[in-house]
Motif scaffolding. Sequence first.
Motif, PDB file in Angstrom:
ATOM      1  N   GLY A 138     -38.108  -5.434  -7.605  1.00  0.00           N
ATOM      2  CA  GLY A 138     -38.910  -4.319  -7.107  1.00  0.00           C
ATOM      3  C   GLY A 138     -40.413  -4.585  -7.265  1.00  0.00           C
ATOM      4  N   GLY A 139     -41.218  -3.900  -6.496  1.00  0.00           N
ATOM      5  CA  GLY A 139     -42.671  -4.064  -6.570  1.00  0.00           C
ATOM      6  C   GLY A 139     -43.260  -3.465  -7.827  1.00  0.00           C
ATOM      7  N   PRO A 140     -44.511  -3.677  -8.045  1.00  0.00           N
ATOM      8  CA  PRO A 140     -45.153  -3.109  -9.253  1.00  0.00           C
ATOM      9  C   PRO A 140     -45.182  -1.591  -9.182  1.00  0.00           C
ATOM     10  CG  PRO A 140     -46.804  -4.023  -7.773  1.00  0.00           C
ATOM     11  CD  PRO A 140     -45.475  -4.431  -7.222  1.00  0.00           C
ATOM     12  N   LYS A 141     -44.875  -0.977 -10.325  1.00  0.00           N
ATOM     13  CA  LYS A 141     -44.848   0.471 -10.412  1.00  0.00           C
ATOM     14  C   LYS A 141     -46.233   0.980 -10.824  1.00  0.00           C
ATOM     15  CE  LYS A 141     -39.951   0.622 -11.613  1.00  0.00           C
ATOM     16  NZ  LYS A 141     -38.951   1.072 -12.608  1.00  0.00           N
ATOM     17  N   SER A 142     -46.622   2.111 -10.243  1.00  0.00           N
ATOM     18  CA  SER A 142     -47.941   2.685 -10.536  1.00  0.00           C
ATOM     19  C   SER A 142     -47.904   3.437 -11.847  1.00  0.00           C
ATOM     20  CB  SER A 142     -48.354   3.622  -9.400  1.00  0.00           C
ATOM     21  OG  SER A 142     -47.408   4.679  -9.271  1.00  0.00           O
ATOM     22  N   ARG A 143     -49.062   3.564 -12.462  1.00  0.00           N
ATOM     23  CA  ARG A 143     -49.201   4.291 -13.709  1.00  0.00           C
ATOM     24  C   ARG A 143     -50.518   5.069 -13.682  1.00  0.00           C
ATOM     25  NH1 ARG A 143     -50.426   0.342 -18.636  1.00  0.00           N
ATOM     26  NH2 ARG A 143     -51.148   2.338 -19.448  1.00  0.00           N
TER      27      ARG A 143
END
Length: 310
Positions: free
Chosen positions: A278-283
Motif C-alpha cells: 500500500g502507499g504511504p499513509k497520511s498523518r
Amino acid sequence: MPAEGGKTDMERIGLFSEMEYVTVGDKYVSSFNRPFNEAASKNRQMLPGGSKEMSNLQAGYFDPRFVRIFEGEGYVNLNQVRRRRMMEEAKKNLSKAFLPSSGEKKPCGLGSYYGTIGGPVPFFSAQSKPREKYVVPGKNLYTSPGKKGTGYGYANITIGKQFSHSADFYDAPRLNYKKENEKHHDLLKGTPFKLNLYPREYFDSNPYLSEKPLPPLKKAEKKEVLASPFKPCSPGKKAGGMKAGTFDPYPSHSADPYMVKSTNQISSKDVKIFHPPGGPKSRPIESIMTLNVKRALNMKNYKTASVQSY
C-alpha cells in the motif's frame, strides 16, 4: 329658559332682545323666476338722452352758454410781456453774454495737422534736411585701350612678357608615375604587414552578420499531386443476423483440438500470490505558521529568548 342664577339666556349674552326674522311669512319665490332688479321695472326711470361728443358747438358742454374765466379784463400783448422779461433777465448779467466755441475741427486728410491742438511737429516735417555741398570727384585715369584678342593664338597681348616655348611629351605624367611606382616597390622588403586584431565596434552595423558558414540549403519537398480527387467511402453497414456489416461474409471455422493443461499452469495453494504494498499513509502534521505562533516571544523576553528554548 332661565339659568340656575335666575337670568335668561338673552340677559347672559348681553342682548336686549332677540334678532327679528325679516322673511318670516313671505311667499316663496324661486331664484329662477326672481327679477334681477325689481325696482327698474316700476315707476318712471331716468332717461339720460345719450352721450354727447366734444365739439366747438355749445351742445358738447354741460352749460347752456360758454363762460369765460376772466370776464371784462384788458387786452395784454404777449410779445411785449416776453420782451420785458428778457430785459429784466439781461440786467442780471455781469459781463457779456457767453458765446460757445465753434466746435471741433475735423481733419481734412491723412498727414494733415489741421484741427490738432499742438499744430505741426517739425520733427515729422516732409522737408529735406540741409546737406553739405556736393563736391564733384576728379576724373578717372585714362589708359590706352586694351589689345584685341582672346589669348589663344595671339602673341604679346598680356601685361608681362611672353612665355618661352618648352617641349613637353604627350604621356609624360603617366610615365613619371610608372617610374616612381617601380622605384617604390624596389625599396619594399616582403609583403605589407597586416594586423589581425583590428578594433571593432561594440555592435555591428549588420545584426544578422555571422562568420559561421551557412548550412546547406534545404530542398523543398515536392508534394505528390493526386490525379483524381478524394472521394469518401460509403457509410458503414449496420450489423445484422446475416453479417452484412463485416469485411468478410462470415468468419471461417478453425479447429480447436482438446489439450490437457500442463502442471505449471495449475495454481497450487502453497504458491503465494503477489500483492503490491500500500502507499504511504497520511498523518496529522502541523504547519509552519502554527509552529511559529507557538513560539511565544514578547517585549520582555526577546533578549533572553532563543530558538532552541522553544
